[in-house]
Design an enzyme around this catalytic site. Structure first.
Site, short mmCIF file in Angstrom:
data_model
loop_
_atom_site.label_atom_id
_atom_site.label_comp_id
_atom_site.label_asym_id
_atom_site.label_seq_id
_atom_site.Cartn_x
_atom_site.Cartn_y
_atom_site.Cartn_z
N MET A 144 0.95 -1.21 0.00
CA MET A 144 0.03 -0.11 0.08
C MET A 144 0.75 1.30 0.02
O MET A 144 1.72 1.40 0.74
CB MET A 144 -0.88 0.03 1.18
CG MET A 144 -1.85 -1.24 1.18
SD MET A 144 -2.87 -1.04 2.62
CE MET A 144 -1.91 -1.70 3.81
N ILE B 188 1.85 -5.06 8.10
CA ILE B 188 3.04 -4.83 8.21
C ILE B 188 3.46 -3.43 8.17
O ILE B 188 3.07 -2.71 7.32
CB ILE B 188 4.07 -5.81 7.17
CG1 ILE B 188 3.78 -7.02 7.38
CG2 ILE B 188 5.44 -5.10 7.40
CD1 ILE B 188 4.18 -8.03 6.14
N GLY C 255 1.43 4.30 4.81
CA GLY C 255 2.47 3.56 3.77
C GLY C 255 2.68 2.17 4.52
O GLY C 255 3.05 2.15 5.39
N SER C 256 2.35 0.89 3.79
CA SER C 256 2.63 -0.28 4.62
C SER C 256 2.45 -1.78 3.74
O SER C 256 2.16 -1.24 2.49
CB SER C 256 1.67 -0.35 5.77
OG SER C 256 0.32 0.17 5.63
N ARG C 257 2.08 -2.79 4.23
CA ARG C 257 1.88 -3.90 3.44
C ARG C 257 1.05 -4.69 4.11
O ARG C 257 1.09 -4.74 5.55
CB ARG C 257 3.17 -4.43 3.08
CG ARG C 257 3.26 -5.73 2.59
CD ARG C 257 4.60 -6.16 2.52
NE ARG C 257 4.92 -7.73 2.41
CZ ARG C 257 6.21 -8.34 1.75
NH1 ARG C 257 6.92 -7.43 1.44
NH2 ARG C 257 6.30 -9.88 1.85
#
Length: 218
Positions: free
Chosen positions: A100, A157, A187-189
């Protein structure tokens, strides 16, 4: 479109900073450098609008299906591979990872309906979210949803910019598909660990929508 509750405090702080800085700018700079004050105004306005948009929840028609795993997040598919999960399953799983960017919608949703059988937060590093070791070394929160004999692990994450993971699930809860699982700021995953042999319906580099795109069929 609505604003997620996780954004109320951040937006309020950003709005106060916007107002104070512009007040100071037009009070002490505009007389000598009027153009500079206007530049400051538009730059700060752009940043404020970006922060507001980050916490947006767009209106969309959700996808539901008893045998479908729905994408838990908006973003781009960056990993489809078999891995050995050392945290919960202790065996091979099929991992699908969604990156993301700060421009994506950041609410996370339950990919299936079921019972929460595991929920654990892990402190960690802040490697960039696409780093191969981010799944095991970054700050993260893992939950396992069980439906019948099928268990799926969803891992939020943190990335280089993300500094706060919010997760709403606790063991023993019964959840519905596409209900909010949590939120990650800036911002991440999200990794989804599926049983080996699961039919994956997405491809690498495909852009997906949380609650809409069918990730896999079980």
């Amino acid at each position: 479109m609505t604003i997620h509750r996780e954004g109320y405090k951040s937006i309020a702080i950003a709005a106060i900073i916007f107002a104070v800085l512009n007040f100071l700018s037009f009070s002490f700079i505009s007389a000598s450098y009027p153009v500079l004050s206007w530049i400051i105004l538009f730059v700060l306005l752009g940043l404020l609008l970006f922060i507001i948009s980050f916490f947006r929840i767009p209106s969309r028609t959700m996808t539901y299906g008893d045998h479908q795993v729905i994408c838990p997040a908006d973003g781009k598919v960056v990993v489809i591979e078999e891995v050995v999960d050392e945290e919960y399953f202790k065996e091979k799983r099929l991992q699908v990872s969604i990156f993301m960017s700060p421009a994506n919608v950041h609410v996370n949703r339950n990919p299936i309906a079921g019972d929460v059988v595991y929920s654990k937060y892990h402190k960690g590093k802040y490697l960039v979210a696409w780093h191969p070791k981010s799944s095991t070394e970054n700050e993260r929160h893992s939950v396992v949803l069980k439906k019948g004999n099928t268990e799926i692990l969803v891992k939020q994450i943190a990335g280089a910019l993300a500094k706060r993971i919010v997760n709403y699930l606790q063991p023993g809860m019964a959840v519905k598909q596409n209900e909010e699982l949590g939120f990650i700021k800036f911002g991440s995953r999200v990794d989804v660990l599926l049983p080996v042999g699961t039919r994956v319906n997405v491809e690498l580099n495909q852009h997906v929508k949380g609650g809409v795109t069918v990730l896999a069929t079980i």
